[in-house]
Design an enzyme around this catalytic site. Sequence first.
Site, mmCIF file in Angstrom:
data_model
loop_
_atom_site.group_PDB
_atom_site.id
_atom_site.type_symbol
_atom_site.label_atom_id
_atom_site.label_comp_id
_atom_site.label_asym_id
_atom_site.label_seq_id
_atom_site.Cartn_x
_atom_site.Cartn_y
_atom_site.Cartn_z
ATOM 1 N N CYS A 16 4.452 7.876 0.684
ATOM 2 C CA CYS A 16 4.467 9.092 1.507
ATOM 3 C C CYS A 16 3.145 9.283 2.254
ATOM 4 O O CYS A 16 3.098 9.967 3.270
ATOM 5 C CB CYS A 16 4.792 10.308 0.652
ATOM 6 S SG CYS A 16 3.788 10.418 -0.805
ATOM 7 N N HIS B 245 -10.103 -3.401 2.079
ATOM 8 C CA HIS B 245 -9.207 -2.255 2.221
ATOM 9 C C HIS B 245 -8.153 -2.249 1.105
ATOM 10 O O HIS B 245 -7.920 -1.213 0.475
ATOM 11 C CB HIS B 245 -8.535 -2.269 3.594
ATOM 12 C CG HIS B 245 -7.634 -1.091 3.814
ATOM 13 N ND1 HIS B 245 -8.113 0.120 4.231
ATOM 14 C CD2 HIS B 245 -6.294 -0.942 3.642
ATOM 15 C CE1 HIS B 245 -7.104 0.982 4.296
ATOM 16 N NE2 HIS B 245 -5.984 0.360 3.959
#
Lengths: 275, 424
Positions: free
Chosen positions: B51, B98
């Site tokens: 989400c 990342h």
Amino acid sequence: MISPECATLPTLLLCSVSSIAGIVGMLARSVFLRRLGVWLAVAVFISQSLMLMLGFHKALPGGLSLGAYLQLFAWFVLLCGLIVWRKIKQETPLLFAAPLCLMLFAMSMSFLDAAVPLPASLKVPFYALHIGALFLSLGLLAIAFFAALLFLFLEGRIKSKQRTQGFWQDMPAIVLLDKTNALTVLTAFPLYTLGIVSGLLWAKPVFGASMTGDPKEVVSVVIWLIFAVLFHNRLVNNWKGRKPARFVVLIFLLCLFSIVVVNTVMNTNHAFLRG
Amino acid sequence: MESDIYLVGLNHRTAGVDVRERFALADHCDQEHWALPCEGGIHESIILSTCNRVELLATGQGDVAGQMLNCWANARGAGIEDLQPYIYIHKSLEAVRHIFSVASSLDSMVLGESQILGQLKTAYRKAVACRATGVILNRLLHKAFFVAKRVRTETAVASNAVSISYAAVELAKRIFGDMHAHKVLLVGAGEMAELAAAHLLQNGIDEIFVANRTFSRGQQLAEQFHGHAVPFDKLTELLTTVDIIITSTGAAAPVIRARDIRAVLKTRKNRPMFFIDIAVPRDIDPDVNALDNVYLYDIDDLKEIVEENLANRRDEANKAKKIVNEEVNFFAKWLTGLDAQPTIVALIQRGEQIAQEEISRTLRRIGDHDPKHRAALEAMAGALARKFNHDPIMFLKRGSMSQEGSSARISMIREIFNIDNISV
């Protein structure tokens, strides 16, 4: 047969490792080290018990020395730590008991020879009642003292809405610390009373009177009175939390004063440093 | 490097929830949302779609990022230009850094939350099931899971509650320890109070009571928590049995006062009570906190705890970043080692080939020969080839360890030993 001379060093070593493992485990928040500290404390207790059973009494032909007194006290402290550990399923009191046991044990080494002569007829009951009951009571008080200090610190932080950080987060909940306090106090007071009463009874044939105004007697009675207030209020008025914790701290500090100052500095029938 | 690592994505920082919804990729193996077919320049791929983020991780050659974007936009029926304003692209070690940060929850909306690691593991499992991963991504993802574990164990980035309801539960645990055998009373029916009650239930609380001015609403809530609804006027009576009280009524004046609690404490034999006052204006008289064995936390106290915990997590994040950087360096060494691998293999094969050719030529010249002599010659030629290759191989390996100049060393060795068979 294990003689106290050869069992003392391994016991001292085990106790040191147990204390270090427990303290480092608490500070570093390592479950493994804490468990190690606990199990090593169990090993120390077994080793001390063997010393007591198989040879320790032989080192005291003339009665009780301060060293022997401290070693017995160390054994009782550890015993009480183990009882609380099993009863409340909390290892923290035991991890505090191990360093105290180490301290008492290490201190005892210098005073093993200074014995107080006792009449032969009083040796067995003296050990069984007066010393046994008082030491068990003091051991329980030592555990209650640590639990009370922890309680006062942690409860104070919760009450004043301050965060607890690091290893403090692993400490027992304050309700459990109060439960430890209740369990130890309610057991220790009857034992303390038994110890005092047996002492007064035996004082008569040994010193000529039950109450001779001896400083040790006076301090012990004062402690008993404060202890009685705590016991009564715990039992009847349901004292919980800060008040009983503060009382326990006071009582234990008075007991330490009685052992360390009265027994060694003052002129008393309980002095250990007399020839 | 023949194949490089690429990461394109958008997250809660670069795109609003509407954009995240629009470009979410539901399932890697779902044919309708097949985002990264392993064809063209793309060799391996993983899609992480939650989400708060949608990220595509791939290895490949050429314009891999362009191809990834194209696939992504096509899968969502949009153009690349629709995606462009919201995306970030990372290549090589930046992509590695990342993904390590994401796995360690250093890039999450709530710093240190644990959900993202589970989501990344699920994404990886799906990619493996689709046979979309290979040597590099397998290694990268396993390393990312390892980094996340290191960060969790070596820093406090994931410790302490960062929501009001969790903070209340943590405090309750500090007071009561085991939540079993303790009872909770909900006074009023605020959303946050319900959340706190739900967390307490998850932590094993024994029983929940609900006291609400509108009894039917109280009943509704009690049913939700498998608890008991009690009339509001029985509140003081109930206080003698419950241990944790969560209040969130809309009352203008306090509904629980210190003088009421004094009497309650006597009845309950001074057993501790924990009040959580989430209402504004407050439902509980602040003087209650002055009583022995009573603990009162209002919404500001809990917010303060959450703020402090968040600040603590931010401090810990700096430690975590150091761990991530350390692990990125280790991964970089492994990657450059991977670069040198084909050249090392080619060198060894070349040595073996030359040795075989020379053995055949020598044996032809000798004519009839004993098999023992052939074996001795083969052993000698093999040893010569290995010894001859030893220094250049070490030269290549040193290059991969130092990282700098690794490709220059590879080119030099390939040229000197003519591994690519370029005729001069």
